[in-house]
Design a protein around this motif. Structure first.
Motif, mmCIF file in Angstrom:
data_model
loop_
_atom_site.group_PDB
_atom_site.id
_atom_site.type_symbol
_atom_site.label_atom_id
_atom_site.label_comp_id
_atom_site.label_asym_id
_atom_site.label_seq_id
_atom_site.Cartn_x
_atom_site.Cartn_y
_atom_site.Cartn_z
ATOM 1 N N THR A 232 -14.998 46.527 24.849
ATOM 2 C CA THR A 232 -15.848 47.156 23.848
ATOM 3 C C THR A 232 -15.158 48.396 23.281
ATOM 4 O O THR A 232 -14.199 48.904 23.867
ATOM 5 N N ARG B 233 -21.530 49.900 19.040
ATOM 6 C CA ARG B 233 -20.538 49.296 19.948
ATOM 7 C C ARG B 233 -20.065 47.979 19.352
ATOM 8 O O ARG B 233 -20.849 47.183 18.848
ATOM 9 N N THR C 160 -26.976 48.034 19.651
ATOM 10 C CA THR C 160 -26.422 49.171 20.386
ATOM 11 C C THR C 160 -26.328 50.445 19.549
ATOM 12 O O THR C 160 -25.924 51.479 20.068
ATOM 13 N N TRP D 161 -16.681 52.008 20.995
ATOM 14 C CA TRP D 161 -17.728 52.700 20.244
ATOM 15 C C TRP D 161 -17.090 53.322 19.007
ATOM 16 O O TRP D 161 -16.088 54.030 19.117
ATOM 17 N N ASP E 218 -20.170 52.351 29.853
ATOM 18 C CA ASP E 218 -21.583 52.069 29.598
ATOM 19 C C ASP E 218 -22.295 51.666 30.885
ATOM 20 O O ASP E 218 -21.782 50.853 31.654
ATOM 21 N N THR F 106 -22.915 47.709 32.831
ATOM 22 C CA THR F 106 -21.998 46.677 32.337
ATOM 23 C C THR F 106 -21.241 46.109 33.526
ATOM 24 O O THR F 106 -20.956 46.830 34.489
ATOM 25 N N GLU G 79 -13.089 48.931 28.070
ATOM 26 C CA GLU G 79 -13.448 49.710 26.888
ATOM 27 C C GLU G 79 -12.213 50.406 26.331
ATOM 28 O O GLU G 79 -11.390 50.922 27.077
ATOM 29 N N SER H 120 -15.440 49.829 31.198
ATOM 30 C CA SER H 120 -16.486 50.364 30.330
ATOM 31 C C SER H 120 -17.227 51.512 31.006
ATOM 32 O O SER H 120 -17.518 51.458 32.196
#
Length: 172
Positions: free
Chosen positions: A126, A166, A151, A128, A81, A84, A90, A79
């Motif tokens: 995850t 997300r 998110t 996006w 982000d 995390t 991701e 990820s």
């Protein structure tokens, strides 16, 4: 589905990955982005990015091939982000040529990414997704991803601001 092969991308694939990215993004973002922004989604603007990604495996890239032609790809890694855990992966990008939509190719690419993330020790993943991209939302939700409502954020796609959210699920 047996007529598709999913394999790791090679440097020779960068141009084709950029072409798939541009074609699929134009179709996916029609009605979300204005026409002038869709025209900017050219393969030439993406080829260097995908060449670098393939060379350095950041993200890792798998391609879907049919009859020697790349028709889809997925980019995945840890990820991006902040804050995390290292066990969170991701999906950075998942694109399929529009004429192959609805044929199970996205699922095959997701399966390849899931296996790769599992090998990397990731336990959650995850993605996006622009809230107005109904097709992508439906795909990820059918694949078991759940929206993380807190998110939601506004991000720039070219000169346009787009609402994203997300989605998250277990890798297993």
């Amino acid at each position: 589905m047996s007529d598709y092969e999913v394999r790791p991308a090679t440097m020779r694939d960068a141009k084709a990955v950029a072409e798939v990215h541009a074609l699929a993004a134009k179709a996916a973002y029609e009605g979300i982005l204005p026409e002038e922004e869709l025209r900017v989604l050219a393969p030439t603007s993406r080829e260097a990015k995908w060449r670098e990604a393939i060379e350095f495996s950041e993200p890792q890239v798998q391609v879907a091939v049919q009859d020697g032609e790349i028709v889809g790809f997925v980019g995945f890694d840890r990820s991006r982000d902040p804050k995390t855990p290292s066990t969170t992966g991701e999906i950075w990008a998942l694109y399929v040529k529009p004429e192959h939509w609805g044929k199970g190719l996205g699922v095959a690419l997701w399966d390849a990414a899931r296996e790769g993330l599992e090998e990397e020790g990731c336990t959650t993943v995850t993605a996006w997704v622009p809230i107005r991209n109904d097709r992508a939302m439906r795909f990820f939700e059918l694949a078991g991803f759940k929206r993380e409502m807190k998110t939601a954020k506004t991000t720039a796609l070219g000169t346009v601001r787009v609402e994203e959210i997300r989605l998250k699920r277990s890798v297993a």
